[in-house]
Motif scaffolding. Structure first.
Motif, PDB file in Angstrom:
ATOM      1  N   GLU A   1     -28.009 -23.205 -37.988  1.00  0.00           N
ATOM      2  CA  GLU A   1     -26.851 -23.514 -38.565  1.00  0.00           C
ATOM      3  C   GLU A   1     -27.186 -24.767 -39.376  1.00  0.00           C
ATOM      4  N   LEU A   2     -27.000 -24.773 -40.678  1.00  0.00           N
ATOM      5  CA  LEU A   2     -27.191 -25.669 -41.352  1.00  0.00           C
ATOM      6  C   LEU A   2     -26.242 -26.679 -41.326  1.00  0.00           C
ATOM      7  N   GLN A   3     -26.469 -27.861 -41.072  1.00  0.00           N
ATOM      8  CA  GLN A   3     -25.538 -29.159 -41.137  1.00  0.00           C
ATOM      9  C   GLN A   3     -25.175 -29.752 -42.525  1.00  0.00           C
TER      10      GLN A   3
ATOM     11  N   GLY B   1     -27.719 -31.676 -43.932  1.00  0.00           N
ATOM     12  CA  GLY B   1     -28.863 -31.199 -44.178  1.00  0.00           C
ATOM     13  C   GLY B   1     -29.804 -30.830 -43.083  1.00  0.00           C
ATOM     14  N   THR B   2     -29.336 -31.213 -41.693  1.00  0.00           N
ATOM     15  CA  THR B   2     -30.152 -31.113 -40.791  1.00  0.00           C
ATOM     16  C   THR B   2     -29.950 -29.551 -40.207  1.00  0.00           C
ATOM     17  N   GLY B   3     -30.498 -29.148 -39.149  1.00  0.00           N
ATOM     18  CA  GLY B   3     -30.291 -27.911 -38.850  1.00  0.00           C
ATOM     19  C   GLY B   3     -30.067 -27.959 -37.194  1.00  0.00           C
TER      20      GLY B   3
END
Length: 220
Positions: free
Chosen positions: A108-110, A113-115
């Motif tokens: 999931e893309l937060q 911008g992190t995963g």
């Protein structure tokens, strides 16, 4: 598009002769993966009832699960209004993702911008057990509907819920005795009996496995 004509002649492939195919699990609606088909792989999928794709990196056809055993049995293939995208509904054996996850869409893309990983890798045998339970559940549903003679499941349905509950109680007691005797082989046998009778009870009560899965997921 005239539906009486061969639709294969009207499918819109891209410049490389490919069309994207979204693969979705029939029972749960979960999107498993996105792959590409050319006409030959689409024809093979239709002919064999299992998914075939075209590998853009290897430049060759590939039969999903041919090496891993994680095949996809096709329930239906659909095309969109532009005829340039396919939706393939399947029954997935094992995991769809080569990384060991059930679905390829497990990241999931937060907002920052992190995963984030949404799934855990399947525990060996865990997904297999789930599939077997689904298969047994479907067989029990068929027994409830068609009532074949000399079927133990038919006998349980004809006797009614009190008989089914009695068997659930008896099998629960057998599991307890096997565990108290510290006999793992007997535990496996008795738990299997208990699970079967619980599935019969679920069918009798009109409760599907998705509802149980949803409840357990909520608790998790």
């Amino acid at each position: 598009m005239n539906l009486q004509e061969s639709v294969l002649d009207n499918i819109k492939y891209n410049q490389q002769g490919l069309i994207p195919a979204i693969v979705q699990e029939s029972d749960t609606g979960e999107v498993l993966m996105l792959a590409y088909m050319n006409r030959e792989s689409l024809e093979r999928s239709l002919a064999t009832g299992e998914t075939w794709f075209y590998s853009r990196s290897r430049q060759e056809l590939w039969h999903k699960g041919a090496t891993s055993g994680h095949i996809q049995k096709i329930d239906g293939i659909y095309y969109d209004c532009d005829a340039d995208t396919l939706l393939v509904k399947v029954k997935q054996t094992g995991e769809a993702c080569h990384e060991g996850y059930h679905s390829c869409f497990h990241y999931e893309l937060q907002k920052d911008g992190t995963g984030k990983i949404l799934q855990e890798k399947a525990i060996a045998g865990g997904m297999k057990l789930g599939k077997i339970l689904e298969e047994v559940y479907r067989v029990i549903l068929d027994r409830q509907k068609n009532r074949p003679e000399k079927s133990y499941t038919t006998y349980l349905f004809e006797k009614g819920v009190d008989k089914i509950l009695k068997k659930v109680g008896e099998e629960t007691a057998e599991v307890i005795i096997a565990a108290k005797n510290n006999n793992p082989a007997e535990v496996v046998y008795e738990v299997s009996d208990l699970l079967y009778h619980l599935l019969v009870l679920l069918v009798e009560q009109g409760v599907n496995l998705e509802k149980i899965a949803g409840e357990l997921q909520g608790r998790r």
